[in-house]
Scaffold this active site. Structure first.
Site, PDB file in Angstrom:
ATOM      1  N   ALA A  66      79.660  74.698  85.708  1.00  0.00           N
ATOM      2  CA  ALA A  66      78.527  73.907  85.617  1.00  0.00           C
ATOM      3  C   ALA A  66      77.806  74.074  84.043  1.00  0.00           C
ATOM      4  CB  ALA A  66      77.140  74.466  86.140  1.00  0.00           C
ATOM      5  N   GLY A 109      81.043  76.817  88.575  1.00  0.00           N
ATOM      6  CA  GLY A 109      80.947  75.758  89.256  1.00  0.00           C
ATOM      7  C   GLY A 109      82.231  74.806  89.303  1.00  0.00           C
ATOM      8  N   GLU A 112      84.175  76.408  92.435  1.00  0.00           N
ATOM      9  CA  GLU A 112      83.322  75.912  93.559  1.00  0.00           C
ATOM     10  C   GLU A 112      83.637  74.566  94.024  1.00  0.00           C
ATOM     11  OE1 GLU A 112      79.805  77.435  91.581  1.00  0.00           O
ATOM     12  OE2 GLU A 112      79.372  78.567  93.554  1.00  0.00           O
ATOM     13  N   GLU A 132      79.728  83.943  86.805  1.00  0.00           N
ATOM     14  CA  GLU A 132      78.308  83.600  86.656  1.00  0.00           C
ATOM     15  C   GLU A 132      77.372  84.948  86.365  1.00  0.00           C
ATOM     16  OE1 GLU A 132      80.219  82.415  89.020  1.00  0.00           O
ATOM     17  OE2 GLU A 132      79.470  80.081  89.400  1.00  0.00           O
TER      18      GLU A 132
HETATM   19  N1  CO8 Z   1      79.179  74.718  79.773  1.00  0.00           N
HETATM   20  C1  CO8 Z   1      78.833  74.145  78.654  1.00  0.00           C
HETATM   21  N2  CO8 Z   1      79.774  73.928  77.714  1.00  0.00           N
HETATM   22  C2  CO8 Z   1      81.088  74.420  78.102  1.00  0.00           C
HETATM   23  C3  CO8 Z   1      81.353  75.400  79.062  1.00  0.00           C
HETATM   24  C4  CO8 Z   1      80.261  75.377  80.131  1.00  0.00           C
HETATM   25  N3  CO8 Z   1      80.374  75.976  81.212  1.00  0.00           N
HETATM   26  N4  CO8 Z   1      82.530  75.749  79.072  1.00  0.00           N
HETATM   27  C5  CO8 Z   1      83.105  75.359  77.939  1.00  0.00           C
HETATM   28  N5  CO8 Z   1      82.183  74.790  77.030  1.00  0.00           N
HETATM   29  C6  CO8 Z   1      82.228  74.262  75.890  1.00  0.00           C
HETATM   30  C7  CO8 Z   1      82.049  75.137  74.797  1.00  0.00           C
HETATM   31  O1  CO8 Z   1      80.541  75.389  74.466  1.00  0.00           O
HETATM   32  C8  CO8 Z   1      82.797  74.752  73.762  1.00  0.00           C
HETATM   33  O2  CO8 Z   1      81.910  73.805  73.093  1.00  0.00           O
HETATM   34  P1  CO8 Z   1      81.743  73.612  71.533  1.00  0.00           P
HETATM   35  O3  CO8 Z   1      83.093  73.120  71.032  1.00  0.00           O
HETATM   36  O4  CO8 Z   1      80.838  72.582  71.162  1.00  0.00           O
HETATM   37  O5  CO8 Z   1      81.433  74.864  71.016  1.00  0.00           O
HETATM   38  C9  CO8 Z   1      83.869  73.924  74.390  1.00  0.00           C
HETATM   39  O6  CO8 Z   1      83.407  73.687  75.573  1.00  0.00           O
HETATM   40  C10 CO8 Z   1      85.190  74.615  74.355  1.00  0.00           C
HETATM   41  O7  CO8 Z   1      84.871  75.987  74.755  1.00  0.00           O
HETATM   42  P2  CO8 Z   1      85.240  77.225  74.151  1.00  0.00           P
HETATM   43  O8  CO8 Z   1      85.115  77.091  72.511  1.00  0.00           O
HETATM   44  O9  CO8 Z   1      84.655  78.399  74.734  1.00  0.00           O
HETATM   45  O10 CO8 Z   1      87.007  77.185  74.426  1.00  0.00           O
HETATM   46  P3  CO8 Z   1      87.864  78.550  74.679  1.00  0.00           P
HETATM   47  O11 CO8 Z   1      88.999  77.943  75.054  1.00  0.00           O
HETATM   48  O12 CO8 Z   1      87.680  79.628  73.519  1.00  0.00           O
HETATM   49  O13 CO8 Z   1      87.360  79.415  75.913  1.00  0.00           O
HETATM   50  C11 CO8 Z   1      86.709  79.320  78.237  1.00  0.00           C
HETATM   51  C12 CO8 Z   1      87.580  78.666  77.164  1.00  0.00           C
HETATM   52  C13 CO8 Z   1      87.143  81.161  78.658  1.00  0.00           C
HETATM   53  C14 CO8 Z   1      86.702  78.715  79.523  1.00  0.00           C
HETATM   54  C15 CO8 Z   1      85.130  79.614  77.664  1.00  0.00           C
HETATM   55  O14 CO8 Z   1      84.830  77.922  77.364  1.00  0.00           O
HETATM   56  C16 CO8 Z   1      84.186  79.817  78.723  1.00  0.00           C
HETATM   57  O15 CO8 Z   1      84.046  81.122  79.172  1.00  0.00           O
HETATM   58  N6  CO8 Z   1      83.182  79.013  79.262  1.00  0.00           N
HETATM   59  C17 CO8 Z   1      82.057  79.280  80.113  1.00  0.00           C
HETATM   60  C18 CO8 Z   1      82.774  79.844  81.535  1.00  0.00           C
HETATM   61  C19 CO8 Z   1      81.658  79.997  82.369  1.00  0.00           C
HETATM   62  O16 CO8 Z   1      80.864  80.883  82.259  1.00  0.00           O
HETATM   63  N7  CO8 Z   1      81.373  79.382  83.606  1.00  0.00           N
HETATM   64  C20 CO8 Z   1      80.365  79.418  84.391  1.00  0.00           C
HETATM   65  C21 CO8 Z   1      79.071  78.696  84.461  1.00  0.00           C
HETATM   66  S1  CO8 Z   1      77.783  78.788  85.229  1.00  0.00           S
HETATM   67  C22 CO8 Z   1      78.100  78.008  86.572  1.00  0.00           C
HETATM   68  O17 CO8 Z   1      79.002  77.392  86.764  1.00  0.00           O
HETATM   69  C23 CO8 Z   1      77.129  78.171  87.768  1.00  0.00           C
HETATM   70  C24 CO8 Z   1      77.549  77.227  88.934  1.00  0.00           C
HETATM   71  C25 CO8 Z   1      76.603  77.032  89.871  1.00  0.00           C
HETATM   72  C26 CO8 Z   1      75.529  76.021  89.698  1.00  0.00           C
HETATM   73  C27 CO8 Z   1      74.715  75.826  90.757  1.00  0.00           C
HETATM   74  C28 CO8 Z   1      73.092  75.228  90.468  1.00  0.00           C
HETATM   75  C29 CO8 Z   1      72.440  75.046  91.800  1.00  0.00           C
END
Ligand code: CO8
Length: 258
Positions: A66, A109, A112, A132
């Protein structure tokens, strides 16, 4: 075909291909993605010419979760009053079959949503995880429930408590994915499987979905009764007459969906 900002939708004969398309955010799922997916899945379900759907992302990310930036500033009252992300239930209400074709990251997400599909085909570079907990929250789109049911309590608990990623080979061993294919062939392989499903009698396909999904909801005895009633019901369809006649006459079936 409708114009979307965050997804691409195309039809390949009877198969709809939906591609998540927010490459700058690794396909992070925000409210716009959700509303566009609801529209695309509803259009698919309502279109009798379409009989299977494939949902995919990019080679690097199916979806990295998400959208953290959309959620970051929200408080409990915002989340609770908007029933944030409850709309995903409209995606899981899709009656016709759909497959998630997962390459790269399927995190939070993203994992999911993949698990909402009828089944997952993974590229050999796929990485699944529920990270998460590292953000101070938990899965919120069904992950704790669907992961536990797909791979069992012990592995699901370990994944959700540590946030570690599972690679494609482990995901296949654990039963999370139906099949692993080379990442470069993923979409074509998923489309091939979807075309096979699209060639099946459509009412029987819907019935299969209903009965297999029921296995997670009903005790065995009631589930078996439900299966039998649906089986009986299919004997009221033209496609049952056609399917059995085609077998006896040694020819392919010609389905009407009636
Ligand atoms: N949300 C927003 N932006 C994201 C997300 C995300 N989940 N994942 C990546 N991005 C963005 C980064 O911020 C970055 O943007 P910018 O260039 O502007 O800084 C761009 O995508 C590229 O990402 P990275 O530079 O981090 O790329 P890497 O190759 O270094 O890393 C990863 C890749 C390992 C996937 C890393 O991006 C990461 O860890 N992402 C987050 C993963 C995460 O924590 N996911 C869980 C999110 S919470 C969730 O999903 C809750 C679900 C339930 C919701 C239910 C509501 C009721």
């Amino acid at each position: 075909m409708a114009d979307y900002n965050t997804i691409l939708v195309e039809q390949r004969d009877a198969v709809t291909l939906v591609t998540l398309n927010r490459p700058h955010a690794l396909n992070a799922l925000n409210s716009e993605v959700l509303s566009e997916l609801i529209a695309a899945f509803t259009a698919y379900d309502d279109d009798p010419s379409q009989r299977c759907l494939v949902l995919t992302g990019s080679e690097k990310a199916f979806a990295a979760g998400a959208d953290i930036k959309e959620m970051q500033a929200q408080g409990f009252a915002d989340m609770y009053s908007s029933n944030f992300f409850a709309g995903w239930e409209q995606v899981t209400a899709t009656r016709k079959p759909w497959i998630a074709a997962v390459s790269g990251y399927a995190l939070g997400g993203g994992c999911e949503v993949a698990m909402m599909a009828d089944f997952i085909i993974a590229g050999d570079n796929a990485k699944f995880g529920q990270p998460e907990i590292k953000l101070g929250v938990t899965p919120g789109m069904g992950g704790s429930q669907r992961l536990a049911s797909a791979i069992g309590k012990s592995k699901a608990m370990e994944m959700c408590l540590t946030g570690r990623m599972m690679d494609a080979a482990e995901a296949e061993r654990a039963g999370l994915v139906a099949r692993v294919v080379p990442a470069s062939d993923l979409v074509e392989e998923a489309l091939k499987t979807a075309a096979q499903i699209a060639a099946m009698p459509p009412l029987a396909a819907i019935a299969v979905k209903e009965m297999v999904n029921t296995a997670e909801e009903l005790p065995l005895e009631q589930g078996i009764r439900f299966e039998r009633r649906l089986f009986h019901g299919l004997f009221g369809t033209e496609d049952q007459k056609e399917g059995m006649a085609a077998f006896v006459e040694k020819r392919p079936g010609n389905w009407t969906g009636r």
